[in-house]
Design a protein around this motif. Structure first.
Motif, PDB file in Angstrom:
ATOM      1  N   GLY A 260       0.814  -1.223   0.000  1.00  0.00           N
ATOM      2  CA  GLY A 260       0.000   0.000   0.000  1.00  0.00           C
ATOM      3  C   GLY A 260       0.837   1.258   0.000  1.00  0.00           C
ATOM      4  N   PRO A 261       0.234   2.402   0.347  1.00  0.00           N
ATOM      5  CA  PRO A 261       0.914   3.698   0.216  1.00  0.00           C
ATOM      6  C   PRO A 261       2.217   3.789   1.024  1.00  0.00           C
ATOM      7  CG  PRO A 261      -1.405   3.999   0.824  1.00  0.00           C
ATOM      8  CD  PRO A 261      -1.149   2.533   0.832  1.00  0.00           C
ATOM      9  N   GLY A 262       2.286   3.118   2.188  1.00  0.00           N
ATOM     10  CA  GLY A 262       3.512   3.147   2.998  1.00  0.00           C
ATOM     11  C   GLY A 262       4.696   2.607   2.192  1.00  0.00           C
ATOM     12  N   HIS A 263       4.409   1.738   1.263  1.00  0.00           N
ATOM     13  CA  HIS A 263       5.449   1.175   0.398  1.00  0.00           C
ATOM     14  C   HIS A 263       5.645   2.047  -0.852  1.00  0.00           C
ATOM     15  CE1 HIS A 263       6.046  -1.475  -3.247  1.00  0.00           C
ATOM     16  NE2 HIS A 263       7.220  -1.490  -2.678  1.00  0.00           N
ATOM     17  N   THR A 264       4.551   2.310  -1.558  1.00  0.00           N
ATOM     18  CA  THR A 264       4.702   2.983  -2.866  1.00  0.00           C
ATOM     19  C   THR A 264       5.254   4.403  -2.724  1.00  0.00           C
ATOM     20  OG1 THR A 264       2.330   3.359  -2.726  1.00  0.00           O
ATOM     21  CG2 THR A 264       3.045   1.710  -4.280  1.00  0.00           C
ATOM     22  N   LEU A 265       4.820   5.131  -1.696  1.00  0.00           N
ATOM     23  CA  LEU A 265       5.299   6.518  -1.548  1.00  0.00           C
ATOM     24  C   LEU A 265       6.774   6.549  -1.156  1.00  0.00           C
ATOM     25  CD1 LEU A 265       2.210   8.172   0.198  1.00  0.00           C
ATOM     26  CD2 LEU A 265       2.862   8.268  -2.209  1.00  0.00           C
ATOM     27  N   ALA A 266       7.175   5.621  -0.292  1.00  0.00           N
ATOM     28  CA  ALA A 266       8.586   5.568   0.115  1.00  0.00           C
ATOM     29  C   ALA A 266       9.458   5.194  -1.079  1.00  0.00           C
ATOM     30  CB  ALA A 266       8.755   4.553   1.243  1.00  0.00           C
ATOM     31  N   ARG A 267       8.981   4.257  -1.866  1.00  0.00           N
ATOM     32  CA  ARG A 267       9.717   3.789  -3.041  1.00  0.00           C
ATOM     33  C   ARG A 267       9.971   4.934  -4.030  1.00  0.00           C
ATOM     34  NH1 ARG A 267       9.498  -1.359  -6.645  1.00  0.00           N
ATOM     35  NH2 ARG A 267       9.390  -0.336  -8.625  1.00  0.00           N
ATOM     36  N   ARG A 268       8.964   5.826  -4.115  1.00  0.00           N
ATOM     37  CA  ARG A 268       9.072   6.943  -5.068  1.00  0.00           C
ATOM     38  C   ARG A 268      10.181   7.934  -4.719  1.00  0.00           C
ATOM     39  NH1 ARG A 268       3.099   8.662  -5.881  1.00  0.00           N
ATOM     40  NH2 ARG A 268       2.587   6.509  -6.358  1.00  0.00           N
ATOM     41  N   VAL A 269      10.678   7.871  -3.494  1.00  0.00           N
ATOM     42  CA  VAL A 269      11.767   8.789  -3.110  1.00  0.00           C
ATOM     43  C   VAL A 269      13.013   8.510  -3.968  1.00  0.00           C
ATOM     44  CG1 VAL A 269      13.323   9.457  -1.223  1.00  0.00           C
ATOM     45  CG2 VAL A 269      10.906   9.014  -0.742  1.00  0.00           C
ATOM     46  N   ILE A 270      13.210   7.245  -4.317  1.00  0.00           N
ATOM     47  CA  ILE A 270      14.437   6.929  -5.068  1.00  0.00           C
ATOM     48  C   ILE A 270      14.181   6.447  -6.495  1.00  0.00           C
ATOM     49  CG2 ILE A 270      15.806   6.430  -2.992  1.00  0.00           C
ATOM     50  CD1 ILE A 270      15.504   3.414  -3.732  1.00  0.00           C
ATOM     51  N   SER A 271      12.932   6.090  -6.838  1.00  0.00           N
ATOM     52  CA  SER A 271      12.730   5.456  -8.154  1.00  0.00           C
ATOM     53  C   SER A 271      13.115   6.353  -9.340  1.00  0.00           C
ATOM     54  CB  SER A 271      11.318   4.891  -8.296  1.00  0.00           C
ATOM     55  OG  SER A 271      10.365   5.846  -7.973  1.00  0.00           O
ATOM     56  N   PRO A 272      12.898   7.681  -9.300  1.00  0.00           N
ATOM     57  CA  PRO A 272      13.293   8.471 -10.487  1.00  0.00           C
ATOM     58  C   PRO A 272      14.794   8.363 -10.783  1.00  0.00           C
ATOM     59  CG  PRO A 272      11.868   9.761  -9.053  1.00  0.00           C
ATOM     60  CD  PRO A 272      12.217   8.512  -8.300  1.00  0.00           C
ATOM     61  N   ALA A 273      15.613   8.232  -9.737  1.00  0.00           N
ATOM     62  CA  ALA A 273      17.066   8.161  -9.947  1.00  0.00           C
ATOM     63  C   ALA A 273      17.493   6.820 -10.539  1.00  0.00           C
ATOM     64  CB  ALA A 273      17.788   8.376  -8.621  1.00  0.00           C
ATOM     65  N   LEU A 274      16.542   5.873 -10.619  1.00  0.00           N
ATOM     66  CA  LEU A 274      16.899   4.549 -11.128  1.00  0.00           C
ATOM     67  C   LEU A 274      16.160   4.211 -12.426  1.00  0.00           C
ATOM     68  CD1 LEU A 274      16.960   2.848  -7.638  1.00  0.00           C
ATOM     69  CD2 LEU A 274      18.937   3.141  -9.138  1.00  0.00           C
ATOM     70  N   SER A 275      15.593   5.256 -13.064  1.00  0.00           N
ATOM     71  CA  SER A 275      14.910   5.020 -14.345  1.00  0.00           C
ATOM     72  C   SER A 275      15.957   4.660 -15.402  1.00  0.00           C
ATOM     73  CB  SER A 275      14.171   6.277 -14.784  1.00  0.00           C
ATOM     74  OG  SER A 275      15.128   7.272 -15.122  1.00  0.00           O
ATOM     75  N   ASN A 276      15.488   4.153 -16.525  1.00  0.00           N
ATOM     76  CA  ASN A 276      16.407   3.768 -17.610  1.00  0.00           C
ATOM     77  C   ASN A 276      17.296   4.958 -17.992  1.00  0.00           C
ATOM     78  OD1 ASN A 276      17.652   2.561 -19.731  1.00  0.00           O
ATOM     79  ND2 ASN A 276      15.831   2.334 -21.017  1.00  0.00           N
ATOM     80  N   ARG A 277      16.648   6.126 -18.117  1.00  0.00           N
ATOM     81  CA  ARG A 277      17.424   7.307 -18.517  1.00  0.00           C
ATOM     82  C   ARG A 277      18.422   7.721 -17.441  1.00  0.00           C
ATOM     83  NH1 ARG A 277      14.677  12.378 -21.303  1.00  0.00           N
ATOM     84  NH2 ARG A 277      14.627  13.238 -19.226  1.00  0.00           N
ATOM     85  N   SER A 278      17.966   7.731 -16.192  1.00  0.00           N
ATOM     86  CA  SER A 278      18.843   8.209 -15.111  1.00  0.00           C
ATOM     87  C   SER A 278      20.081   7.331 -14.936  1.00  0.00           C
ATOM     88  CB  SER A 278      18.093   8.236 -13.782  1.00  0.00           C
ATOM     89  OG  SER A 278      17.011   9.096 -13.851  1.00  0.00           O
ATOM     90  N   VAL A 279      19.911   6.011 -15.063  1.00  0.00           N
ATOM     91  CA  VAL A 279      21.071   5.153 -14.768  1.00  0.00           C
ATOM     92  C   VAL A 279      22.169   5.259 -15.827  1.00  0.00           C
ATOM     93  CG1 VAL A 279      19.745   3.508 -13.379  1.00  0.00           C
ATOM     94  CG2 VAL A 279      20.155   3.013 -15.809  1.00  0.00           C
ATOM     95  N   GLN A 280      21.812   5.815 -17.000  1.00  0.00           N
ATOM     96  CA  GLN A 280      22.840   5.919 -18.047  1.00  0.00           C
ATOM     97  C   GLN A 280      24.007   6.784 -17.587  1.00  0.00           C
ATOM     98  OE1 GLN A 280      22.776   3.876 -20.582  1.00  0.00           O
ATOM     99  NE2 GLN A 280      20.724   3.178 -19.973  1.00  0.00           N
ATOM    100  N   ARG A 281      23.752   7.661 -16.598  1.00  0.00           N
ATOM    101  CA  ARG A 281      24.855   8.509 -16.134  1.00  0.00           C
ATOM    102  C   ARG A 281      25.924   7.699 -15.390  1.00  0.00           C
ATOM    103  NH1 ARG A 281      21.477  10.534 -11.263  1.00  0.00           N
ATOM    104  NH2 ARG A 281      20.103  11.411 -12.818  1.00  0.00           N
ATOM    105  N   HIS A 282      25.608   6.444 -15.067  1.00  0.00           N
ATOM    106  CA  HIS A 282      26.607   5.589 -14.398  1.00  0.00           C
ATOM    107  C   HIS A 282      27.401   4.725 -15.394  1.00  0.00           C
ATOM    108  CE1 HIS A 282      24.942   6.677 -10.508  1.00  0.00           C
ATOM    109  NE2 HIS A 282      23.738   6.461 -11.010  1.00  0.00           N
ATOM    110  N   ARG A 283      27.075   4.848 -16.674  1.00  0.00           N
ATOM    111  CA  ARG A 283      27.717   3.965 -17.665  1.00  0.00           C
ATOM    112  C   ARG A 283      29.244   4.075 -17.640  1.00  0.00           C
ATOM    113  NH1 ARG A 283      27.148   1.030 -22.444  1.00  0.00           N
ATOM    114  NH2 ARG A 283      24.896   1.111 -22.525  1.00  0.00           N
ATOM    115  N   GLN A 284      29.710   5.320 -17.628  1.00  0.00           N
ATOM    116  CA  GLN A 284      31.166   5.517 -17.683  1.00  0.00           C
ATOM    117  C   GLN A 284      31.875   4.890 -16.480  1.00  0.00           C
ATOM    118  OE1 GLN A 284      31.912   9.683 -18.216  1.00  0.00           O
ATOM    119  NE2 GLN A 284      33.581   9.205 -19.632  1.00  0.00           N
TER     120      GLN A 284
END
Ligand code: HEM
Length: 391
Positions: free
Chosen positions: A78-102
């Motif tokens: 429920g929300p206790g999980h999904t809202l907490a998860r959203r704190v970090i999920s944008p930084a782990l999107s496909n686009r965001s993680v490309q900055r770690h490629r190098q």
């Protein structure tokens, strides 16, 4: 239906090759009860997808297994999980993680720097653990520890607590390691409070202090899951991927000849040999899956490894590795539904760089004779895998 005999996942024969056993169980039906444990096994692709997305985590693991990390948002529903998860999920999107490629390329480059034609690569020791460990430190903005082997043992044993078939001795051993890991993460959290930065740990602390999506005492359990979930899964998936490709030689050769297939090859090894074999759920209400009614209060195992080999989904070639498979990316190696792996894009990128670099630099690599040790029935992988690198 109830299976004619109990499931024995710690049998060495099973650990070496679990897929024929899972297939026999799946042939009994999409939903099967294990008479030994009384647990309900979901085995067909459709049943596993439904189970992972529609049944809550509940208290499947038992409160004692969480005792060092109470209130973990990832263990909630429920929300206790999904809202907490959203704190970090944008930084782990496909686009965001490309900055770690190098950075990933640099770590892989360092691991391969001294290797020449005929060298051995110890996949787990030399790349497997180092790579996700360094990335976890980067993402969390924390220094690497002086003795990573100790941390490696604590995190592995703490992750082992998701094993549904632990003996009482293993449980105690894992809980003891988990207690040490808790002390360590608490120390790191105190350090992080004094050294905030543009990193995920700081974002979680800020969110917790604001008190909207989680409480300050949930920071350590939250970070604990993040630590565990990204490290040993990636280690094992790397080793399994090399093993799958090099024992299915024509597929390795196809990858070497057609490097544009790399992305799809990563999806196919995730389908064919997913490291995460099952996850637990527990029914808080009655639910019907694949025409079978599962009563309230049942512990359910969602068998990802079975779903990824279900011929009803993948056709007659379900048990073959085929890096040209058109729908390989529909696998559920990263789960499904609200708890889907938050680090899947980072994991894909790591697999992509490692497999791609080894195939490019050492196209004639092979597996020397070796005896593999398979320790876990839940996060599958060899304890070590040696690859003979050949230019
Ligand atoms: C090949 C590597 C990986 C595999 C096979 C994998 C697999 C999975 C699976 C199947 C789940 C779903 C669990 C469930 O439904 O109960 C999951 C959850 C999770 N994974 Fe991964 N994972 C991998 C790498 C990573 C990485 C690199 C990270 C972090 C950067 C990560 C972080 C997480 C977290 C935090 C969860 C819990 C999500 C939630 O409950 O909302 N994983 N992973």
């Amino acid at each position: 239906m109830t299976a004619p005999e109990s499931f024995t996942p710690n049998d060495p024969v099973y650990l070496r090759d679990p897929f024929p056993v899972l297939q026999r169980w799946r042939e009994l039906g999409p939903v099967v009860v294990d008479p030994g444990s009384g647990r309900v096994f979901l085995l067909s692709f459709d049943a596993v997808e439904t189970g992972l997305s529609q049944i809550v985590r509940g208290h499947a693991q038992g409160p004692d297994r969480h005792k060092h990390f109470p209130g973990n948002p990832f263990a909630a529903d429920g929300p206790g999980h999904t809202l907490a998860r959203r704190v970090i999920s944008p930084a782990l999107s496909n686009r965001s993680v490309q900055r770690h490629r190098q950075r990933i390329e640099q770590i892989v480059d360092d691991a391969l720097a001294d290797k020449t034609d005929g060298s051995e690569l110890h996949v787990v020791e030399e790349i497997g653990f180092v790579l996700p460990y360094k990335l976890t430190c980067d993402l969390l903005g924390i220094p690497e520890v002086d003795d990573p082997d100790l941390l490696r043992s604590w995190t592995w044993k703490s992750l082992d607590l998701i094993d549904a078939f632990l003996s009482p001795e293993q449980l105690q051993e894992d809980l003891a390691a988990s207690a040490l890991l808790k002390d360590h993460i608490e120390e790191v959290a105190e350090w992080k409070r004094r050294h905030p930065g543009d990193d995920l740990f700081s974002a979680v602390i800020v969110a917790a202090d604001a008190g909207e999506v989680m409480a300050p005492e949930q920071v350590v359990p939250f970070i604990h899951t993040f630590y565990l979930a990204g490290m040993h899964t990636t280690v094992n998936q790397l080793a399994l991927s090399f093993h799958a490709l090099l024992t299915n030689r024509s597929q390795w050769e196809t990858l070497v000849a057609q490097p544009q297939l790399l992305d799809n090859a990563v999806e196919e090894v995730l389908r064919f040999e997913p490291t995460a074999h099952y996850f637990r759920r527990s029914t808080e209400e009655e639910i019907e899956i694949a025409g079978v009614t599962i009563p309230k209060g049942k512990e359910v195992l969602c068998w990802i490894a079975s779903a990824n080999r279900d011929a009803a989904q993948w056709g007659d070639t379900a048990n073959s590795l085929d890096i040209t498979r058109a729908d390989a990316r529909h696998h559920i190696a990263f789960g499904k539904g609200p708890h889907t792996c938050i680090g899947s894009w980072l994991a894909r990128l790591e697999l992509n760089v490692v497999l791609g670099e080894v195939a490019r630099r050492f196209p004639n690599s092979e597996l020397p004779e070796q005896r593999l040790e398979w320790a876990s029935n839940v996060i599958r992988g060899p304890e070590e895998l040696v690859v003979r690198l050949r230019s």
